[in-house]
Design a protein around this motif. Structure first.
Motif, short mmCIF file in Angstrom:
data_model
loop_
_atom_site.label_atom_id
_atom_site.label_comp_id
_atom_site.label_asym_id
_atom_site.label_seq_id
_atom_site.Cartn_x
_atom_site.Cartn_y
_atom_site.Cartn_z
N PHE A 157 0.91 -1.14 -0.13
CA PHE A 157 -0.03 0.08 -0.11
C PHE A 157 0.77 1.38 -0.03
O PHE A 157 1.91 1.31 0.27
CB PHE A 157 -0.79 0.02 1.25
CG PHE A 157 -2.02 -0.92 1.38
CD1 PHE A 157 -3.11 -1.05 0.91
CD2 PHE A 157 -1.37 -2.21 2.12
CE1 PHE A 157 -3.88 -2.19 0.77
CE2 PHE A 157 -2.20 -3.45 2.02
CZ PHE A 157 -3.81 -3.25 1.40
N ASP A 202 -11.51 2.96 -1.36
CA ASP A 202 -11.02 1.82 -1.22
C ASP A 202 -9.75 1.92 -1.98
O ASP A 202 -8.78 1.05 -1.83
CB ASP A 202 -11.90 0.52 -1.74
CG ASP A 202 -13.21 0.32 -0.74
OD1 ASP A 202 -12.95 0.85 0.28
OD2 ASP A 202 -14.16 -0.11 -1.17
N ARG A 259 -10.15 0.11 6.91
CA ARG A 259 -11.11 -0.74 6.16
C ARG A 259 -11.59 -1.94 6.88
O ARG A 259 -12.53 -2.45 6.48
CB ARG A 259 -10.79 -0.88 4.81
CG ARG A 259 -10.44 0.59 3.97
CD ARG A 259 -10.25 0.38 2.48
NE ARG A 259 -11.04 -0.93 1.69
CZ ARG A 259 -10.53 -2.01 1.31
NH1 ARG A 259 -9.51 -2.35 1.60
NH2 ARG A 259 -11.53 -2.38 0.57
N ASN A 302 -5.67 1.98 4.71
CA ASN A 302 -6.17 0.76 4.49
C ASN A 302 -6.43 -0.01 5.58
O ASN A 302 -7.62 -0.95 5.96
CB ASN A 302 -5.34 -0.05 3.84
CG ASN A 302 -5.92 -1.40 3.45
OD1 ASN A 302 -6.72 -1.60 2.48
ND2 ASN A 302 -5.43 -2.66 3.83
#
Length: 456
Positions: free
Chosen positions: A224, A370, A233, A230
């Motif tokens: 990432f 996302d 999430r 992230n």
């Protein structure tokens, strides 16, 4: 996270919860910026994490800062867990893994934020250097495992640590290994809050991309550009995300309160005791039927604390809190308040920003959110990249800051603080991508050099 509230005023109705948030409405001449940033401490010798206890630990750092600044200790039991400035209103607090957070005072300009930040870092360095401690400018701890990361002695964190694995896979990483920069902004009315909330939610993925600065975990690339983003999430779906309901007809203070009432509570604090009620609705406390605390009624402290334990991309309290950005070096810490003040505190910029995002659907906004941690500025929505959108948004932010016309002693306005973001957009490469190039080349596939380069 700020220190817990201690207002024992009882709450009798849902209406009082709504009124509590509505008291945040302020006229434009009273709007302020409150900038918060976290930084990860480490020992210069060996690059190990810094525990709470010990002659060269976090407690020693807090004690030294209290002596140097005159700020008052925030304690839990007999242990200092933060400091509070009784004059200016700022605070220093500890995140679960020892991340050192400055919660800045509400200030009028980014110039004042710069002065506050420079003063804070000078104080921290003066105390930390004799202890052998320095601080990373990254959005995530790049080397240590979760097990190697120290745990701070705060009651709310013990409760959260036990609950997190029940509701997501990455909540403990969020708590112990990430660092962010955030800015809090005011609103003038309920309608103004809704417009600012919608614009900032829709554009939070742009901030995630612009500030992406957490590409390493446990010594290697993690796949990432913003692993910190992230992680959110898969932390706790009940209390995170893009708040799709905020874009629906009828959005306002009451709608947010109704959402908050159903978000599971972590704890109820009475005196110095944190009662673990994790998973129960705040409605139970409001109605006096919280298991184990039957008959105990909700207070303003309980509500304020509950409002601080949800983590959407933009959070509403008595102000709006931007939550999408990784921590970074000083110029990026100042770019955060500059970006959002330029967009949200000028009516023309705010309206033009709304025109950019108003047609996006909830599904499109979520897909962009996302994609941003992985793709950065290359993420797209409706065929447009975040880099392209970012150029348009940055022009609006610059115009908004020019309209504010706040100048420093050298006669410069606040637009200067956007320069690092313009440079990122011009190159199309984030801080994280630059670090990955170093890791692959000059650093010899090691993150150890980060402890020399990525330091305040």
């Amino acid at each position: 996270m700020a220190r817990d509230s201690s207002d024992p005023t009882p709450i009798e109705s849902r209406h009082e919860l709504v009124e509590f948030i509505a008291r945040g409405c302020r006229p434009a001449d009273e709007w302020r910026l409150g900038t918060e940033h976290e930084k990860i401490p480490f020992y210069r010798n060996g690059h190990g994490p810094v525990p709470y206890a010990g002659d060269n630990g976090i407690r020693a750092l807090l004690d030294g800062l209290a002596r140097r600044t005159g700020w008052e200790p925030i304690t839990e039991g007999d242990m200092p867990i933060g400091l509070f400035d009784p004059v200016g209103g700022g605070a220093i607090s500890l995140e679960p893994g020892g991340q050192f957070e400055l919660s800045g005072a509400p200030l009028r300009t980014v110039h004042e934020t710069r002065a506050e930040l420079e003063s804070h870092l000078a104080d921290v360095k003066a105390v930390a250097e004799p202890l052998g401690i320095a601080f990373l400018t990254l959005g995530m701890s790049p080397l240590w495992t979760r097990g190697e990361t120290p745990v701070m002695p705060k009651g709310r964190y013990r409760i959260m640590s036990a609950y997190m694995p029940k509701v997501g896979q990455l909540g403990l990483d969020m708590m112990f290994r990430t660092a962010t920069v955030q800015v809090n902004l005011d609103f003038g009315s309920e309608a103004d809050m809704v417009r600012k909330l919608r614009v900032s939610l829709a554009l939070q993925p742009l901030a995630t991309a612009l500030f992406a600065n957490s590409p390493f975990t446990e010594g290697r690339p993690n796949g990432f550009l913003s692993a910190r983003s992230n992680i959110w999430r898969d932390t706790d779906a009940d209390r995170t995300g893009m708040l799709a309901f905020a874009f629906e007809d009828g959005m306002g203070f009451e709608r947010y309160v109704d959402w908050m009432l159903d978000v599971p509570t972590y704890f109820v604090k009475r005196g110095d005791t944190y009662h673990d009620v994790a998973g129960r609705s705040f409605r139970d406390l409001l109605e006096g039927r919280m298991p184990g605390l039957e008959g105990e009624r909700a207070t303003l402290s309980d509500w304020a604390n509950h409002l601080s334990t949800v983590f959407p991309e933009v959070r509403l309290k008595q102000f709006l809190e931007m939550r999408g950005s990784d921590a970074g070096p000083v110029p990026m810490l100042l770019a955060e308040p500059a970006l959002w003040a330029g967009l949200l505190y000028d009516r023309n910029a705010l309206d033009a920003a709304w025109d950019i995002v108003r047609g996006w659907s909830a599904e499109e906004r979520q897909a962009l959110r996302d994609a941003a941690p992985v793709q950065g500025l290359a993420a797209t929505i409706r065929g447009r990249s975040l880099r392209d959108i970012g150029r348009e948004v940055m022009a609006l932010a610059r115009a908004g800051l020019k309209a504010r016309a706040f100048r420093d002693d050298a006669g410069e306005d606040e637009t200067r603080y956007l320069d690092p973001l313009d440079a990122i957009l011009a190159r199309g490469l984030t801080q994280a991508e630059d670090l990955l190039v170093l890791w692959e080349g000059q650093w010899g596939r090691s993150v150890e050099p980060a402890f020399g380069k990525c330091v305040f």
